[in-house]
Design a protein around this motif. Structure first.
Motif, PDB file in Angstrom:
ATOM      1  N   TYR A  25       0.861  -1.172   0.000  1.00 13.79           N
ATOM      2  CA  TYR A  25       0.000   0.000   0.000  1.00 13.79           C
ATOM      3  C   TYR A  25       0.907   1.235   0.000  1.00 13.79           C
ATOM      4  O   TYR A  25       2.092   1.140   0.284  1.00 13.79           O
ATOM      5  N   ARG A  26       0.302   2.383  -0.287  1.00 15.08           N
ATOM      6  CA  ARG A  26       1.044   3.635  -0.164  1.00 15.08           C
ATOM      7  C   ARG A  26       0.117   4.731   0.345  1.00 15.08           C
ATOM      8  O   ARG A  26      -1.105   4.652   0.200  1.00 15.08           O
ATOM      9  N   GLN A  27       0.757   5.747   0.932  1.00 14.38           N
ATOM     10  CA  GLN A  27      -0.013   6.840   1.523  1.00 14.38           C
ATOM     11  C   GLN A  27       0.747   8.138   1.366  1.00 14.38           C
ATOM     12  O   GLN A  27       1.970   8.190   1.586  1.00 14.38           O
ATOM     13  N   GLN A  87      -5.988   8.828   2.237  1.00 11.66           N
ATOM     14  CA  GLN A  87      -6.090   7.484   2.789  1.00 11.66           C
ATOM     15  C   GLN A  87      -5.033   6.571   2.175  1.00 11.66           C
ATOM     16  O   GLN A  87      -4.583   6.787   1.039  1.00 11.66           O
ATOM     17  N   ARG A  88      -4.679   5.576   2.930  1.00 13.67           N
ATOM     18  CA  ARG A  88      -3.752   4.563   2.421  1.00 13.67           C
ATOM     19  C   ARG A  88      -4.444   3.820   1.285  1.00 13.67           C
ATOM     20  O   ARG A  88      -5.620   3.444   1.405  1.00 13.67           O
ATOM     21  N   GLU A  89      -3.725   3.612   0.177  1.00  9.74           N
ATOM     22  CA  GLU A  89      -4.336   2.973  -0.982  1.00  9.74           C
ATOM     23  C   GLU A  89      -3.554   1.724  -1.375  1.00  9.74           C
ATOM     24  O   GLU A  89      -2.321   1.675  -1.236  1.00  9.74           O
ATOM     25  N   ALA A 109       5.447   8.665  -2.090  1.00  2.00           N
ATOM     26  CA  ALA A 109       4.565   8.287  -0.981  1.00  2.00           C
ATOM     27  C   ALA A 109       5.370   7.487   0.030  1.00  2.00           C
ATOM     28  O   ALA A 109       6.519   7.097  -0.235  1.00  2.00           O
ATOM     29  N   TYR A 136       5.447   3.908   1.460  1.00  2.00           N
ATOM     30  CA  TYR A 136       4.981   2.593   1.034  1.00  2.00           C
ATOM     31  C   TYR A 136       4.999   1.630   2.218  1.00  2.00           C
ATOM     32  O   TYR A 136       5.982   1.558   2.958  1.00  2.00           O
ATOM     33  N   TYR A 137       3.899   0.901   2.352  1.00  2.00           N
ATOM     34  CA  TYR A 137       3.734  -0.023   3.473  1.00  2.00           C
ATOM     35  C   TYR A 137       3.594  -1.448   2.951  1.00  2.00           C
ATOM     36  O   TYR A 137       2.784  -1.720   2.052  1.00  2.00           O
ATOM     37  N   HIS A 176       2.174  -5.122   3.492  1.00  3.42           N
ATOM     38  CA  HIS A 176       0.933  -5.593   4.119  1.00  3.42           C
ATOM     39  C   HIS A 176       0.813  -7.105   3.993  1.00  3.42           C
ATOM     40  O   HIS A 176       1.201  -7.696   2.978  1.00  3.42           O
ATOM     41  N   TRP A 187       0.971  -4.743   9.243  1.00  7.05           N
ATOM     42  CA  TRP A 187       1.621  -3.671   8.500  1.00  7.05           C
ATOM     43  C   TRP A 187       3.093  -3.541   8.881  1.00  7.05           C
ATOM     44  O   TRP A 187       3.462  -3.735  10.045  1.00  7.05           O
ATOM     45  N   GLY A 227       6.674   1.196   7.165  1.00 11.50           N
ATOM     46  CA  GLY A 227       6.626   2.163   6.071  1.00 11.50           C
ATOM     47  C   GLY A 227       8.010   2.584   5.627  1.00 11.50           C
ATOM     48  O   GLY A 227       8.933   2.677   6.450  1.00 11.50           O
TER      49      GLY A 227
END
Length: 121
Positions: free
Chosen positions: A36-38, A43-45, A91, A93-94, A96, A111, A114
């Protein structure tokens, strides 16, 4: 499940980066692995994900053809290869992982901490 990302950094537009995620703990119940990224104020996407069974993948439209998710055979390390990077990819990046609690069939999200990716134009 504990997740640790690595590989973020600063890159020029058009360049490439590879993010890595290392999982530890009770990894046997991982149902899906992804990224995911934010960005600030948003919001995190979801960027990309791969299901454990069958290996089906999903990519956000904005990264299709440029990003690739891959999982090692040990299934405790996975990657996000990012090519043709754009400034809008900047962004945090996470990493997941989704696990399934067998007794109740309840999904749980895990998670990483990041990692910052900055693309300069």
């Amino acid at each position: 499940v504990q997740l640790v990302e690595s590989g973020g950094g600063l890159v020029q537009a058009g360049g490439s980066l590879r993010l890595s995620c290392a999982a530890s703990g009770n990894t046997g119940n991982i149902n899906a692995r992804g990224w995911y990224r934010q960005t600030p104020g948003k919001q995190r996407e979801l960027v990309a994900t791969m299901l454990n069974h069958g290996g089906a993948t999903y990519y956000d439209d904005s990264v299709k053809g440029r990003f690739t998710i891959a999982v090692d055979n040990d299934k405790v390390t996975w990657y996000l290869q990012m090519n043709e990077l754009k400034s809008e990819d900047t962004a945090v990046y996470y990493c997941h992982a989704e696990t399934i609690e067998i007794s109740t069939v309840t999904p749980h999200d895990h998670w990483g901490q990041g990692t910052q990716v900055t693309v300069s134009s």
